[in-house]
Design a protein around this motif. Sequence first.
Motif, PDB file in Angstrom:
ATOM      1  N   ASN A 185      67.061 -43.107 -39.264  1.00  0.00           N
ATOM      2  CA  ASN A 185      67.918 -42.990 -38.086  1.00  0.00           C
ATOM      3  C   ASN A 185      69.076 -42.006 -38.226  1.00  0.00           C
ATOM      4  OD1 ASN A 185      66.926 -45.206 -36.090  1.00  0.00           O
ATOM      5  ND2 ASN A 185      66.887 -46.170 -38.102  1.00  0.00           N
ATOM      6  N   ALA A 186      69.497 -41.718 -39.451  1.00  0.00           N
ATOM      7  CA  ALA A 186      70.618 -40.785 -39.642  1.00  0.00           C
ATOM      8  C   ALA A 186      70.188 -39.501 -40.324  1.00  0.00           C
ATOM      9  CB  ALA A 186      71.728 -41.454 -40.451  1.00  0.00           C
ATOM     10  N   ASP A 187      69.257 -39.611 -41.272  1.00  0.00           N
ATOM     11  CA  ASP A 187      68.887 -38.436 -42.072  1.00  0.00           C
ATOM     12  C   ASP A 187      67.638 -37.718 -41.567  1.00  0.00           C
ATOM     13  OD1 ASP A 187      71.004 -39.291 -43.565  1.00  0.00           O
ATOM     14  OD2 ASP A 187      69.814 -40.137 -45.192  1.00  0.00           O
ATOM     15  N   GLY A 188      66.951 -38.315 -40.587  1.00  0.00           N
ATOM     16  CA  GLY A 188      65.791 -37.660 -40.000  1.00  0.00           C
ATOM     17  C   GLY A 188      64.582 -37.558 -40.915  1.00  0.00           C
ATOM     18  N   VAL A 189      64.473 -38.487 -41.874  1.00  0.00           N
ATOM     19  CA  VAL A 189      63.326 -38.486 -42.796  1.00  0.00           C
ATOM     20  C   VAL A 189      62.095 -39.042 -42.072  1.00  0.00           C
ATOM     21  CG1 VAL A 189      62.430 -39.427 -44.982  1.00  0.00           C
ATOM     22  CG2 VAL A 189      64.848 -38.764 -44.787  1.00  0.00           C
ATOM     23  N   LYS A 190      60.935 -38.442 -42.281  1.00  0.00           N
ATOM     24  CA  LYS A 190      59.695 -38.927 -41.657  1.00  0.00           C
ATOM     25  C   LYS A 190      59.429 -40.368 -42.088  1.00  0.00           C
ATOM     26  CE  LYS A 190      56.555 -36.071 -42.964  1.00  0.00           C
ATOM     27  NZ  LYS A 190      55.258 -35.366 -43.085  1.00  0.00           N
ATOM     28  N   ARG A 191      58.868 -41.167 -41.166  1.00  0.00           N
ATOM     29  CA  ARG A 191      58.636 -42.584 -41.460  1.00  0.00           C
ATOM     30  C   ARG A 191      57.769 -42.769 -42.697  1.00  0.00           C
ATOM     31  NH1 ARG A 191      59.791 -46.725 -37.998  1.00  0.00           N
ATOM     32  NH2 ARG A 191      57.974 -47.913 -38.646  1.00  0.00           N
ATOM     33  N   SER A 192      56.746 -41.968 -42.858  1.00  0.00           N
ATOM     34  CA  SER A 192      55.858 -42.130 -44.017  1.00  0.00           C
ATOM     35  C   SER A 192      56.602 -41.869 -45.326  1.00  0.00           C
ATOM     36  CB  SER A 192      54.653 -41.195 -43.903  1.00  0.00           C
ATOM     37  OG  SER A 192      55.087 -39.845 -43.783  1.00  0.00           O
ATOM     38  N   ASP A 193      57.457 -40.837 -45.330  1.00  0.00           N
ATOM     39  CA  ASP A 193      58.247 -40.528 -46.526  1.00  0.00           C
ATOM     40  C   ASP A 193      59.318 -41.600 -46.757  1.00  0.00           C
ATOM     41  OD1 ASP A 193      56.783 -38.222 -46.858  1.00  0.00           O
ATOM     42  OD2 ASP A 193      58.258 -36.926 -45.873  1.00  0.00           O
ATOM     43  N   ALA A 194      59.907 -42.061 -45.666  1.00  0.00           N
ATOM     44  CA  ALA A 194      60.949 -43.086 -45.766  1.00  0.00           C
ATOM     45  C   ALA A 194      60.370 -44.384 -46.321  1.00  0.00           C
ATOM     46  CB  ALA A 194      61.581 -43.322 -44.396  1.00  0.00           C
ATOM     47  N   LYS A 195      59.160 -44.717 -45.881  1.00  0.00           N
ATOM     48  CA  LYS A 195      58.514 -45.946 -46.371  1.00  0.00           C
ATOM     49  C   LYS A 195      58.235 -45.837 -47.869  1.00  0.00           C
ATOM     50  CE  LYS A 195      54.710 -49.167 -45.534  1.00  0.00           C
ATOM     51  NZ  LYS A 195      53.529 -49.486 -44.686  1.00  0.00           N
TER      52      LYS A 195
END
Length: 254
Positions: free
Chosen positions: A109-119
């Motif tokens: 939500n703040a850093d704009g990381v892709k969901r797959s990478d964030a997971k």
Amino acid sequence: MTQPILKLEGIEKSFGNNHVLRSVDLDVAPGQSLVVIGGSGSGKSVMLKVALGLMTPTGGKVLFDGHDVTNSTGKTRESMRARIGMLFQSGALFDSLTVWENVAFRLINADGVKRSDAKERAIATLKKVRLGADVAGLYPAEISGGMQKRVSLARSIISEPDLIFFDEPTTGLDPITADAINDLIVEQVRGLGAATVTITHDMSSARKIADEVAMLFEGRIIWRGPASEVDHSGHDHVDQFVHGRAEGPIQPAL
């Protein structure tokens, strides 16, 4: 001497005629663990909110990494907060999000990381706090209080912050689980090299995680010293508090 990552200078905070903070001076250096103790109503939570920029002080300065951020807003404030982690007293997990989504909340939500990478990063961070990938898809209501606290810890460290605030990190936990959380805090903070400010009234937690202890009483820092000296500080208020005695200069809040 290392420049403090956070420095409070003469911080005052009043709500009408209620003077909650009275010229608080406090600082913490990179890699240092500072624990602030004090009873209910001593001003610990207000001090934390002022340090985080959630409240503007009535007087004094807040310095972050040498810069005056007392009244900063917008990008200046956001860039500061991007370097700060926070573990809230209640855990403050989002009920409607899974464990991994809670841990990765800032990344998405703040850093704009892709969901797959964030997971992927969330699962790796959960592993650091002794939680397996099988927990990642569960919701907070489906895990124990101790596990929720570990998820909160994972969320506070995932962005590898320079400064972490811990608000009563062992509240509501049994002594064994609380001790395990303290161990994880020490381990993870040392691994990051982050500065930490913890507010607590749990003395076993304070003794375990602190390099230094400061006591806040009636809105003032009345003592600060190495954690090894907190049990024999020679200060009446500190001695009464750390040994949990009803008799002494501090009146019980009944």
